[in-house]
Write a protein that holds these residues in place. Structure first.
Motif, PDB file in Angstrom:
ATOM      1  N   PRO A  80       0.515  -0.946   0.512  1.00  0.00           N
ATOM      2  CA  PRO A  80       0.247   0.381   0.236  1.00  0.00           C
ATOM      3  C   PRO A  80       0.698   0.934   0.089  1.00  0.00           C
ATOM      4  N   ALA A  81       0.460   2.163  -0.039  1.00  0.00           N
ATOM      5  CA  ALA A  81       0.716   3.650  -0.653  1.00  0.00           C
ATOM      6  C   ALA A  81       1.128   4.141   0.910  1.00  0.00           C
ATOM      7  N   LYS A  82       2.971   4.159   0.956  1.00  0.00           N
ATOM      8  CA  LYS A  82       3.901   4.654   2.049  1.00  0.00           C
ATOM      9  C   LYS A  82       2.858   5.773   3.262  1.00  0.00           C
ATOM     10  N   GLN A  83       3.523   5.760   4.059  1.00  0.00           N
ATOM     11  CA  GLN A  83       2.824   6.295   4.978  1.00  0.00           C
ATOM     12  C   GLN A  83       3.621   8.106   5.125  1.00  0.00           C
ATOM     13  N   LYS A  84       2.249   9.063   4.571  1.00  0.00           N
ATOM     14  CA  LYS A  84       3.182  10.425   4.196  1.00  0.00           C
ATOM     15  C   LYS A  84       2.960  10.924   5.368  1.00  0.00           C
ATOM     16  N   ALA A  85       1.683  11.367   6.089  1.00  0.00           N
ATOM     17  CA  ALA A  85       1.387  12.250   7.194  1.00  0.00           C
ATOM     18  C   ALA A  85       1.219  11.113   7.950  1.00  0.00           C
ATOM     19  N   GLU A  86       1.685  12.626   9.608  1.00  0.00           N
ATOM     20  CA  GLU A  86       2.701  11.804  10.615  1.00  0.00           C
ATOM     21  C   GLU A  86       1.316  10.944  11.309  1.00  0.00           C
ATOM     22  N   ALA A  87       2.076  10.240  12.217  1.00  0.00           N
ATOM     23  CA  ALA A  87       0.831   9.123  12.151  1.00  0.00           C
ATOM     24  C   ALA A  87      -0.074   9.418  13.829  1.00  0.00           C
ATOM     25  N   CYS A  88      -1.040  10.099  14.109  1.00  0.00           N
ATOM     26  CA  CYS A  88      -1.381  10.643  15.363  1.00  0.00           C
ATOM     27  C   CYS A  88      -1.924   9.435  16.027  1.00  0.00           C
ATOM     28  N   TYR A  89      -2.822   8.745  14.959  1.00  0.00           N
ATOM     29  CA  TYR A  89      -4.154   8.051  15.161  1.00  0.00           C
ATOM     30  C   TYR A  89      -3.598   6.162  15.255  1.00  0.00           C
ATOM     31  N   GLU A  95      -9.252 -21.016   2.768  1.00  0.00           N
ATOM     32  CA  GLU A  95      -7.794 -20.297   2.511  1.00  0.00           C
ATOM     33  C   GLU A  95      -7.514 -19.668   1.303  1.00  0.00           C
ATOM     34  N   GLN A  96      -8.492 -20.166   0.137  1.00  0.00           N
ATOM     35  CA  GLN A  96      -7.831 -20.270  -1.172  1.00  0.00           C
ATOM     36  C   GLN A  96      -8.844 -19.544  -1.174  1.00  0.00           C
ATOM     37  N   LYS A  97      -9.762 -19.219  -1.126  1.00  0.00           N
ATOM     38  CA  LYS A  97     -11.216 -18.406  -1.737  1.00  0.00           C
ATOM     39  C   LYS A  97     -11.307 -17.117  -0.975  1.00  0.00           C
ATOM     40  N   GLN A  98     -10.730 -17.055   0.142  1.00  0.00           N
ATOM     41  CA  GLN A  98     -10.441 -16.094   0.713  1.00  0.00           C
ATOM     42  C   GLN A  98      -8.822 -15.094  -0.046  1.00  0.00           C
ATOM     43  N   ARG A  99      -7.855 -15.565   0.446  1.00  0.00           N
ATOM     44  CA  ARG A  99      -7.045 -15.176  -0.872  1.00  0.00           C
ATOM     45  C   ARG A  99      -7.210 -14.531  -1.909  1.00  0.00           C
ATOM     46  N   GLU A 100      -8.420 -14.850  -2.675  1.00  0.00           N
ATOM     47  CA  GLU A 100      -8.990 -14.708  -3.790  1.00  0.00           C
ATOM     48  C   GLU A 100     -10.063 -13.145  -3.301  1.00  0.00           C
ATOM     49  N   GLU A 101     -10.152 -13.573  -2.376  1.00  0.00           N
ATOM     50  CA  GLU A 101     -11.200 -12.097  -2.400  1.00  0.00           C
ATOM     51  C   GLU A 101     -10.720 -10.971  -1.733  1.00  0.00           C
ATOM     52  N   ILE A 102      -9.741 -11.190  -0.713  1.00  0.00           N
ATOM     53  CA  ILE A 102      -8.971 -10.335  -0.592  1.00  0.00           C
ATOM     54  C   ILE A 102      -8.007  -9.949  -1.680  1.00  0.00           C
ATOM     55  N   ALA A 103      -6.965 -11.053  -1.550  1.00  0.00           N
ATOM     56  CA  ALA A 103      -5.641 -10.205  -2.827  1.00  0.00           C
ATOM     57  C   ALA A 103      -6.547  -9.645  -4.390  1.00  0.00           C
ATOM     58  N   GLY A 104      -7.214 -10.367  -4.538  1.00  0.00           N
ATOM     59  CA  GLY A 104      -8.016 -10.061  -5.653  1.00  0.00           C
ATOM     60  C   GLY A 104      -8.246  -9.038  -5.617  1.00  0.00           C
ATOM     61  N   VAL A 105      -8.591  -7.912  -5.040  1.00  0.00           N
ATOM     62  CA  VAL A 105      -9.414  -6.365  -4.781  1.00  0.00           C
ATOM     63  C   VAL A 105      -8.039  -5.686  -4.781  1.00  0.00           C
ATOM     64  N   ASN A 106      -6.885  -6.167  -4.178  1.00  0.00           N
ATOM     65  CA  ASN A 106      -5.527  -5.512  -4.324  1.00  0.00           C
ATOM     66  C   ASN A 106      -5.235  -5.572  -5.524  1.00  0.00           C
ATOM     67  N   GLN A 107      -5.370  -5.967  -6.317  1.00  0.00           N
ATOM     68  CA  GLN A 107      -4.713  -5.819  -7.456  1.00  0.00           C
ATOM     69  C   GLN A 107      -5.616  -5.472  -8.188  1.00  0.00           C
ATOM     70  N   ALA A 108      -6.686  -5.309  -8.206  1.00  0.00           N
ATOM     71  CA  ALA A 108      -7.159  -4.509  -8.869  1.00  0.00           C
ATOM     72  C   ALA A 108      -7.849  -2.891  -8.901  1.00  0.00           C
ATOM     73  N   VAL A 109      -7.616  -2.094  -7.425  1.00  0.00           N
ATOM     74  CA  VAL A 109      -7.735  -0.940  -7.095  1.00  0.00           C
ATOM     75  C   VAL A 109      -6.054  -0.401  -7.997  1.00  0.00           C
ATOM     76  N   VAL A 121      -6.005   0.460 -11.425  1.00  0.00           N
ATOM     77  CA  VAL A 121      -6.695   1.821 -11.192  1.00  0.00           C
ATOM     78  C   VAL A 121      -6.037   2.671 -10.498  1.00  0.00           C
ATOM     79  N   ILE A 122      -5.623   2.405  -9.565  1.00  0.00           N
ATOM     80  CA  ILE A 122      -4.726   4.119  -9.036  1.00  0.00           C
ATOM     81  C   ILE A 122      -3.528   4.062  -8.736  1.00  0.00           C
ATOM     82  N   GLY A 123      -3.119   2.398  -9.123  1.00  0.00           N
ATOM     83  CA  GLY A 123      -1.429   2.543  -9.450  1.00  0.00           C
ATOM     84  C   GLY A 123      -0.672   2.504  -7.720  1.00  0.00           C
ATOM     85  N   GLU A 124      -1.634   2.069  -6.344  1.00  0.00           N
ATOM     86  CA  GLU A 124      -1.736   1.747  -5.190  1.00  0.00           C
ATOM     87  C   GLU A 124      -2.101   0.848  -4.890  1.00  0.00           C
ATOM     88  N   LYS A 125      -2.136  -0.856  -3.629  1.00  0.00           N
ATOM     89  CA  LYS A 125      -3.010  -1.127  -2.770  1.00  0.00           C
ATOM     90  C   LYS A 125      -4.476   0.064  -2.020  1.00  0.00           C
TER      91      LYS A 125
END
Length: 266
Positions: free
Chosen positions: A49-58, A149-163, A166-170
């Motif tokens: 995912p995109a690196k944290q640019k803002a200071e972590a406050c929360y 577990e395989q289906k869970q991986r498809e459900e989760i990793a599939g979104v990361n790849q699709a996103v 579109v936007i260049g980051e997970k």
């Protein structure tokens, strides 16, 4: 002298954490403009995912999913996090436009199945370009506890790849459908570098509150509206209609709507 310097540093920290609710992008966009042909940004894709640019406050409390400050001061305005699930379907881009106009931040959690349509890809790109954080809400909104577990991986990793396409980051955040996480999904989202983000309350799924007035009233007067509220909403018509009044009402009650970019991430 040293006390004075420390005081100034403390004030600067507070300002950086809570004075600016506007999403990172200050560009003016319209939903119609999102439909125009986009030039390639040239952004390099990342495995994380995109690196944290803002200071972590929360941070998100891993048990209650409330938002907590990382500093010790307790005498500040109450805080709330806005989240929109099931994006980008029919109303997410309009909700994003309204939030942007009000300088209010939010996380938009994506169902990957919606990204099969070009118009929804454009909507997601538009939301991201306005400066909003993107979350993963699985491909097809199934209860992960009912999947292998395989289906869970498809459900989760599939979104990361699709996103990412579109936007260049997970996505940086993850929300399981029905809040139903598993030991396997916990390990996977940690490996993927996402923050598990359930919610503390939300009402727009309930038929009793599927109107602008009813949803606004219950959200602003809920007994669960407390400091650190993590408010669940969805890409729905009545939420689109109510979102501006909800934001204004939260601020009238003294709440700061936090920027999720300032939430601590792996």
């Amino acid at each position: 002298m040293y006390k004075a310097i420390a005081a100034v540093m403390c004030v600067c920290f507070l300002v950086s954490c809570e004075s600016n609710e506007e999403p990172e992008s200050s560009k003016t966009h319209s939903h119609a403009a999102a439909g125009k042909t986009e030039q390639k940004s040239g952004k390099a894709k990342s495995d994380k995912p995109a690196k944290q640019k803002a200071e972590a406050c929360y941070q998100i409390n891993p048990k209650t999913f409330a938002v907590e400050r990382l500093d010790e001061q307790k005498d500040k305005k109450p805080i709330a996090l806005l989240t929109i699930d099931d994006a980008p379907d029919q109303h997410a881009a309009d909700i994003a436009d309204k939030l942007h106009d009000l300088h209010a931040s939010a996380i938009f959690f994506v169902n990957g199945q919606f990204l099969k349509k070009d118009e929804n890809k454009k909507a997601l790109k538009h939301i991201h370009e306005l400066g909003f954080m993107i979350g993963n809400h699985t491909m097809t909104h199934q209860n992960l506890k009912n999947l292998s577990e395989q289906k869970q991986r498809e459900e989760i990793a599939g979104v990361n790849q699709a996103v990412e396409k579109v936007i260049g980051e997970k996505p940086a955040f993850f929300r399981a459908p029905f809040g139903s996480n598993t030991e396997y999904s916990d390990r996977l989202i940690q490996k993927e570098g996402m923050v598990k983000t359930n919610w503390t309350f939300g009402y727009d799924w309930d038929q009793k509150y599927q109107s602008k007035k009813a949803l606004t009233d219950i959200t602003l007067n809920s007994p669960y509206l407390q400091d650190g509220a993590n408010i669940l909403m969805h890409d729905r018509k009545w939420t689109d209609e109510a979102i501006s009044d909800i934001v204004k009402g939260l601020r009238d009650k003294g709440y700061t709507i936090i920027d999720p970019k300032a939430i601590k991430r792996p």
